[in-house]
Design an enzyme around this catalytic site. Sequence first.
Site, PDB file in Angstrom:
ATOM      1  N   LYS A   9      37.404  38.589  30.660  1.00  0.00           N
ATOM      2  CA  LYS A   9      37.877  39.711  29.834  1.00  0.00           C
ATOM      3  C   LYS A   9      38.503  39.221  28.517  1.00  0.00           C
ATOM      4  O   LYS A   9      38.849  38.039  28.380  1.00  0.00           O
ATOM      5  CB  LYS A   9      38.879  40.532  30.644  1.00  0.00           C
ATOM      6  CG  LYS A   9      38.252  41.190  31.877  1.00  0.00           C
ATOM      7  CD  LYS A   9      39.210  42.176  32.534  1.00  0.00           C
ATOM      8  CE  LYS A   9      38.562  42.864  33.724  1.00  0.00           C
ATOM      9  NZ  LYS A   9      39.404  43.940  34.274  1.00  0.00           N
ATOM     10  N   GLU A 126      25.526  45.951  38.707  1.00  0.00           N
ATOM     11  CA  GLU A 126      26.234  45.334  37.575  1.00  0.00           C
ATOM     12  C   GLU A 126      25.408  44.218  36.935  1.00  0.00           C
ATOM     13  O   GLU A 126      25.391  44.090  35.710  1.00  0.00           O
ATOM     14  CB  GLU A 126      27.596  44.813  38.048  1.00  0.00           C
ATOM     15  CG  GLU A 126      28.523  45.965  38.429  1.00  0.00           C
ATOM     16  CD  GLU A 126      29.896  45.507  38.925  1.00  0.00           C
ATOM     17  OE1 GLU A 126      30.156  44.282  38.964  1.00  0.00           O
ATOM     18  OE2 GLU A 126      30.712  46.383  39.262  1.00  0.00           O
TER      19      GLU A 126
HETATM   20  P1  CMP Z   1      38.350  45.432  37.336  1.00  0.00           P
HETATM   21  O1  CMP Z   1      38.081  44.539  38.487  1.00  0.00           O
HETATM   22  O2  CMP Z   1      37.664  45.115  36.056  1.00  0.00           O
HETATM   23  O3  CMP Z   1      37.975  46.937  37.738  1.00  0.00           O
HETATM   24  C1  CMP Z   1      38.576  48.055  37.123  1.00  0.00           C
HETATM   25  C2  CMP Z   1      39.712  47.680  36.237  1.00  0.00           C
HETATM   26  O4  CMP Z   1      40.607  48.725  35.892  1.00  0.00           O
HETATM   27  C3  CMP Z   1      40.595  46.684  36.958  1.00  0.00           C
HETATM   28  O5  CMP Z   1      39.938  45.439  37.063  1.00  0.00           O
HETATM   29  C4  CMP Z   1      41.842  46.691  36.092  1.00  0.00           C
HETATM   30  O6  CMP Z   1      41.722  45.828  34.975  1.00  0.00           O
HETATM   31  C5  CMP Z   1      41.858  48.126  35.531  1.00  0.00           C
HETATM   32  N1  CMP Z   1      42.947  48.951  36.039  1.00  0.00           N
HETATM   33  C6  CMP Z   1      43.907  49.485  35.280  1.00  0.00           C
HETATM   34  N2  CMP Z   1      44.747  50.216  36.024  1.00  0.00           N
HETATM   35  C7  CMP Z   1      44.320  50.141  37.289  1.00  0.00           C
HETATM   36  C8  CMP Z   1      44.772  50.675  38.536  1.00  0.00           C
HETATM   37  N3  CMP Z   1      45.860  51.458  38.609  1.00  0.00           N
HETATM   38  N4  CMP Z   1      44.083  50.378  39.648  1.00  0.00           N
HETATM   39  C9  CMP Z   1      42.966  49.604  39.574  1.00  0.00           C
HETATM   40  N5  CMP Z   1      42.485  49.073  38.415  1.00  0.00           N
HETATM   41  C10 CMP Z   1      43.153  49.336  37.302  1.00  0.00           C
END
Ligand code: CMP
Length: 140
Positions: A9, A126
Amino acid sequence: MEKTLSIIKPNAIEDNNIGNIISRFEKEGLRIAAAKFTHLSKEKAEGFYIEHKERPFFGSLVSFMTSGPVMLMVLEGDNAIMKNREIMGATNPEEAAEGTLRKLYAKSLEANAVHGSDSPQSAEREVSYFFDTNEVLGRF
Ligand code: CMP
Protein backbone atom coordinates in the site's frame (compact mmCIF):
# COMPACT_ATOMS: atom_id res chain seq x y z
CA MET A 1 0.69 -24.44 -5.94
CA GLU A 2 -1.69 -21.73 -4.81
CA LYS A 3 -1.75 -18.09 -5.92
CA THR A 4 -2.80 -15.03 -3.95
CA LEU A 5 -2.90 -11.28 -4.59
CA SER A 6 -0.70 -9.01 -2.51
CA ILE A 7 -0.73 -5.21 -2.55
CA ILE A 8 1.99 -3.07 -1.00
CA LYS A 9 0.00 0.00 0.00
CA PRO A 10 1.02 3.67 -0.47
CA ASN A 11 2.26 4.15 3.11
CA ALA A 12 4.77 1.29 2.84
CA ILE A 13 6.02 2.60 -0.50
CA GLU A 14 6.37 6.12 0.94
CA ASP A 15 8.38 4.64 3.83
CA ASN A 16 10.75 2.80 1.44
CA ASN A 17 9.74 -0.68 2.57
CA ILE A 18 9.10 -2.41 -0.79
CA GLY A 19 12.32 -4.41 -0.61
CA ASN A 20 11.81 -5.38 3.02
CA ILE A 21 8.33 -6.70 2.27
CA ILE A 22 9.24 -8.60 -0.90
CA SER A 23 12.29 -10.14 0.72
CA ARG A 24 10.14 -11.35 3.61
CA PHE A 25 7.79 -13.13 1.18
CA GLU A 26 10.74 -14.81 -0.53
CA LYS A 27 12.35 -15.83 2.76
CA GLU A 28 9.10 -17.46 3.82
CA GLY A 29 9.00 -19.57 0.66
CA LEU A 30 6.60 -17.58 -1.51
CA ARG A 31 7.52 -16.78 -5.11
CA ILE A 32 6.74 -13.47 -6.85
CA ALA A 33 4.76 -14.79 -9.83
CA ALA A 34 3.79 -11.33 -11.13
CA ALA A 35 4.44 -7.73 -10.17
CA LYS A 36 3.23 -4.31 -11.26
CA PHE A 37 3.99 -0.86 -9.90
CA THR A 38 1.02 1.41 -10.56
CA HIS A 39 -1.11 4.30 -9.35
CA LEU A 40 -4.74 3.16 -9.00
CA SER A 41 -7.55 5.28 -10.44
CA LYS A 42 -10.56 5.98 -8.20
CA GLU A 43 -12.66 3.62 -10.35
CA LYS A 44 -10.14 0.79 -10.17
CA ALA A 45 -9.79 1.12 -6.36
CA GLU A 46 -13.58 1.28 -5.88
CA GLY A 47 -14.06 -1.82 -8.00
CA PHE A 48 -11.39 -3.69 -6.10
CA TYR A 49 -12.95 -2.93 -2.71
CA ILE A 50 -16.56 -3.25 -3.93
CA GLU A 51 -17.48 -5.66 -1.11
CA HIS A 52 -16.83 -2.80 1.36
CA LYS A 53 -18.97 -0.28 -0.58
CA GLU A 54 -21.51 0.17 2.22
CA ARG A 55 -18.94 0.36 5.03
CA PRO A 56 -18.35 3.78 6.61
CA PHE A 57 -14.62 3.64 5.82
CA PHE A 58 -15.08 2.98 2.08
CA GLY A 59 -14.54 6.57 0.82
CA SER A 60 -11.52 7.13 3.01
CA LEU A 61 -10.04 3.74 2.01
CA VAL A 62 -10.40 4.57 -1.69
CA SER A 63 -8.78 8.01 -1.16
CA PHE A 64 -5.89 6.41 0.69
CA MET A 65 -5.36 3.69 -1.92
CA THR A 66 -5.23 6.32 -4.68
CA SER A 67 -3.01 8.74 -2.71
CA GLY A 68 0.21 7.28 -4.11
CA PRO A 69 1.60 4.32 -6.01
CA VAL A 70 0.96 0.72 -5.05
CA MET A 71 2.82 -2.48 -5.86
CA LEU A 72 0.54 -5.27 -7.06
CA MET A 73 1.90 -8.80 -6.85
CA VAL A 74 0.84 -12.37 -7.33
CA LEU A 75 2.45 -14.62 -4.71
CA GLU A 76 2.70 -18.31 -5.40
CA GLY A 77 3.47 -21.25 -3.13
CA ASP A 78 2.06 -24.07 -1.04
CA ASN A 79 -0.85 -22.70 0.97
CA ALA A 80 0.02 -19.20 -0.32
CA ILE A 81 -3.23 -17.53 0.81
CA MET A 82 -2.92 -18.59 4.47
CA LYS A 83 0.83 -18.19 4.52
CA ASN A 84 0.56 -14.61 3.23
CA ARG A 85 -2.10 -13.83 5.85
CA GLU A 86 0.17 -15.13 8.61
CA ILE A 87 3.08 -13.05 7.33
CA MET A 88 0.86 -9.92 7.16
CA GLY A 89 -0.72 -10.28 10.61
CA ALA A 90 -4.11 -8.95 11.72
CA THR A 91 -5.81 -6.23 9.64
CA ASN A 92 -5.61 -3.86 12.60
CA PRO A 93 -1.91 -3.32 13.36
CA GLU A 94 -2.73 -2.89 17.05
CA GLU A 95 -3.83 -6.52 17.03
CA ALA A 96 -1.05 -7.82 14.75
CA ALA A 97 1.51 -10.23 16.22
CA GLU A 98 5.12 -9.16 16.73
CA GLY A 99 7.23 -9.49 13.61
CA THR A 100 4.30 -9.47 11.15
CA LEU A 101 4.39 -7.02 8.24
CA ARG A 102 1.53 -4.97 9.64
CA LYS A 103 3.11 -4.79 13.07
CA LEU A 104 6.36 -3.67 11.48
CA TYR A 105 5.18 -1.35 8.72
CA ALA A 106 1.55 -0.20 9.25
CA LYS A 107 0.69 3.32 10.34
CA SER A 108 -3.01 2.72 11.09
CA LEU A 109 -5.92 0.38 10.37
CA GLU A 110 -6.33 2.06 6.98
CA ALA A 111 -2.63 2.55 6.17
CA ASN A 112 -1.88 -1.03 7.15
CA ALA A 113 1.00 -1.54 4.69
CA VAL A 114 -0.25 -4.61 2.81
CA HIS A 115 -3.37 -6.29 1.48
CA GLY A 116 -3.76 -10.02 0.85
CA SER A 117 -6.60 -12.12 -0.55
CA ASP A 118 -8.65 -13.82 2.18
CA SER A 119 -9.94 -16.93 0.37
CA PRO A 120 -9.43 -18.94 -2.83
CA GLN A 121 -12.48 -17.23 -4.34
CA SER A 122 -11.20 -13.73 -3.61
CA ALA A 123 -7.67 -14.67 -4.75
CA GLU A 124 -9.07 -15.77 -8.11
CA ARG A 125 -11.09 -12.58 -8.48
CA GLU A 126 -8.33 -10.25 -7.25
CA VAL A 127 -5.53 -11.75 -9.39
CA SER A 128 -7.62 -11.54 -12.54
CA TYR A 129 -8.83 -8.03 -11.60
CA PHE A 130 -5.27 -6.70 -11.94
CA PHE A 131 -3.36 -9.17 -14.12
CA ASP A 132 -3.84 -10.60 -17.60
CA THR A 133 -3.08 -14.29 -18.02
CA ASN A 134 0.17 -13.57 -19.90
CA GLU A 135 1.50 -11.39 -17.05
CA VAL A 136 1.63 -14.22 -14.49
CA LEU A 137 4.60 -16.62 -14.20
CA GLY A 138 3.81 -20.09 -15.40
CA ARG A 139 1.25 -18.77 -17.82
CA PHE A 140 3.52 -16.89 -20.26
P1 CMP B 1 -7.43 -4.68 3.47
O1 CMP B 1 -6.90 -6.03 3.79
O2 CMP B 1 -6.84 -3.97 2.31
O3 CMP B 1 -9.01 -4.79 3.24
C1 CMP B 1 -9.88 -3.70 3.45
C2 CMP B 1 -9.20 -2.54 4.09
O4 CMP B 1 -10.05 -1.57 4.68
C3 CMP B 1 -8.37 -3.03 5.25
O5 CMP B 1 -7.25 -3.75 4.77
C4 CMP B 1 -8.05 -1.74 5.98
O6 CMP B 1 -6.94 -1.07 5.42
C5 CMP B 1 -9.28 -0.87 5.67
N1 CMP B 1 -10.13 -0.60 6.83
C6 CMP B 1 -10.37 0.61 7.33
N2 CMP B 1 -11.20 0.54 8.37
C7 CMP B 1 -11.49 -0.75 8.56
C8 CMP B 1 -12.30 -1.48 9.49
N3 CMP B 1 -12.99 -0.85 10.45
N4 CMP B 1 -12.36 -2.81 9.38
C9 CMP B 1 -11.68 -3.45 8.39
N5 CMP B 1 -10.90 -2.81 7.47
C10 CMP B 1 -10.81 -1.49 7.56
